[in-house]
Design an enzyme around this catalytic site. Sequence first.
Site, PDB file in Angstrom:
ATOM      1  N   LYS A  14      42.530  17.398  -7.492  1.00  0.00           N
ATOM      2  CA  LYS A  14      43.048  16.066  -7.816  1.00  0.00           C
ATOM      3  C   LYS A  14      41.930  15.029  -7.898  1.00  0.00           C
ATOM      4  CE  LYS A  14      45.767  15.914  -4.118  1.00  0.00           C
ATOM      5  NZ  LYS A  14      45.538  17.207  -3.454  1.00  0.00           N
ATOM      6  N   ARG A  89      52.840  11.624   0.031  1.00  0.00           N
ATOM      7  CA  ARG A  89      52.825  12.967   0.611  1.00  0.00           C
ATOM      8  C   ARG A  89      54.088  13.243   1.414  1.00  0.00           C
ATOM      9  NH1 ARG A  89      46.728  13.397   0.796  1.00  0.00           N
ATOM     10  NH2 ARG A  89      46.164  15.484   1.456  1.00  0.00           N
ATOM     11  N   ARG A 128      33.863  24.082  -0.614  1.00  0.00           N
ATOM     12  CA  ARG A 128      33.616  22.634  -0.600  1.00  0.00           C
ATOM     13  C   ARG A 128      33.099  22.189   0.763  1.00  0.00           C
ATOM     14  NH1 ARG A 128      38.621  18.739  -2.032  1.00  0.00           N
ATOM     15  NH2 ARG A 128      39.112  18.851   0.175  1.00  0.00           N
ATOM     16  N   ARG A 134      33.087  17.497   5.424  1.00  0.00           N
ATOM     17  CA  ARG A 134      34.432  17.232   5.954  1.00  0.00           C
ATOM     18  C   ARG A 134      34.812  18.280   6.982  1.00  0.00           C
ATOM     19  NH1 ARG A 134      38.678  15.926   1.202  1.00  0.00           N
ATOM     20  NH2 ARG A 134      40.046  16.383   2.966  1.00  0.00           N
ATOM     21  N   ARG A 146      46.782  22.179   7.090  1.00  0.00           N
ATOM     22  CA  ARG A 146      46.984  21.242   5.974  1.00  0.00           C
ATOM     23  C   ARG A 146      47.980  21.833   4.966  1.00  0.00           C
ATOM     24  NH1 ARG A 146      41.003  20.414   4.322  1.00  0.00           N
ATOM     25  NH2 ARG A 146      41.779  19.075   2.663  1.00  0.00           N
TER      26      ARG A 146
HETATM   27  P1  AMP Z   1      42.774  14.374   1.195  1.00  0.00           P
HETATM   28  O1  AMP Z   1      41.410  13.786   1.000  1.00  0.00           O
HETATM   29  O2  AMP Z   1      43.775  13.872   0.198  1.00  0.00           O
HETATM   30  O3  AMP Z   1      42.739  15.881   1.296  1.00  0.00           O
HETATM   31  O4  AMP Z   1      43.290  13.847   2.611  1.00  0.00           O
HETATM   32  C1  AMP Z   1      42.598  14.181   3.803  1.00  0.00           C
HETATM   33  C2  AMP Z   1      43.482  13.885   5.005  1.00  0.00           C
HETATM   34  O5  AMP Z   1      43.798  12.480   5.034  1.00  0.00           O
HETATM   35  C3  AMP Z   1      44.823  14.588   5.013  1.00  0.00           C
HETATM   36  O6  AMP Z   1      44.745  15.902   5.529  1.00  0.00           O
HETATM   37  C4  AMP Z   1      45.631  13.664   5.924  1.00  0.00           C
HETATM   38  O7  AMP Z   1      45.270  13.852   7.282  1.00  0.00           O
HETATM   39  C5  AMP Z   1      45.125  12.294   5.512  1.00  0.00           C
HETATM   40  N1  AMP Z   1      45.936  11.732   4.403  1.00  0.00           N
HETATM   41  C6  AMP Z   1      45.531  11.469   3.130  1.00  0.00           C
HETATM   42  N2  AMP Z   1      46.528  10.965   2.395  1.00  0.00           N
HETATM   43  C7  AMP Z   1      47.609  10.917   3.206  1.00  0.00           C
HETATM   44  C8  AMP Z   1      48.963  10.525   3.025  1.00  0.00           C
HETATM   45  N3  AMP Z   1      49.418  10.087   1.840  1.00  0.00           N
HETATM   46  N4  AMP Z   1      49.797  10.606   4.105  1.00  0.00           N
HETATM   47  C9  AMP Z   1      49.359  11.043   5.300  1.00  0.00           C
HETATM   48  N5  AMP Z   1      48.114  11.455   5.532  1.00  0.00           N
HETATM   49  C10 AMP Z   1      47.233  11.397   4.500  1.00  0.00           C
END
Ligand code: AMP
Length: 190
Positions: A14, A89, A128, A134, A146
């Site tokens: 994404k 989400r 990654r 991360r 996740r």
């Molecule tokens: P991402 O970079 O999108 O993979 O997000 C990394 C982490 O941020 C996720 O595993 C969640 O812990 C948190 N996170 C990101 N977006 C959301 C969301 N819309 N709702 C809740 N937690 C989020």
Amino acid sequence: MKNIVLFGPPGAGKGTQAEVLKDRYNLIHISTGVVFRFNIKNETELGVLAKKYIDAGDLVPDEVTINMLKDEVNKNPEANGFIFDGFPRTQSQAEALDAFLSEKDAKIDGMIALEVPEDMLVERLLERGKTSGRSDDTDESKIRNRFNEYNTKTAILKDFYEAKGNYYGVDGVGSIEEITTRLSEVFDTL
Ligand code: AMP
């Protein structure tokens, strides 16, 4: 105005695709994950709160996430539209987004989902993790959590947008350029 939700499980691509498409369509890219990581790095109150959830691979609570998202949108009053990456989400995030946009006489024009098999995603995330720095990309049990969060809370959003006739699935396996082409074909119809 064009507002798109770029959807898919962790590692689907994404963020990579949103970075290309935002320039092509002159849209603002909002990644809630990126905003959280920025806050963690800068040790803000929001960052301190979010860190324990993110480190465990859990979702950050809805209220915190929704308020943050609204702030990010409101920072860009002149925008031509947004690509939402990693938001919504949960069902309540999706409902809050609809309500918030309708106050602005706007709406989500489409949810475009990148479809990738789960075993390929784990491989991509571990790869990654070697360079992303991360912590949630390096530990396979956090990665599995996740996916569990995605499968139990997020995947249902397909039905939410499908019921509105707004869901578009795209094959997320292939080169970055091939996938951008597939996504653009959908963007062009919205
Ligand atoms: P991402 O970079 O999108 O993979 O997000 C990394 C982490 O941020 C996720 O595993 C969640 O812990 C948190 N996170 C990101 N977006 C959301 C969301 N819309 N709702 C809740 N937690 C989020």
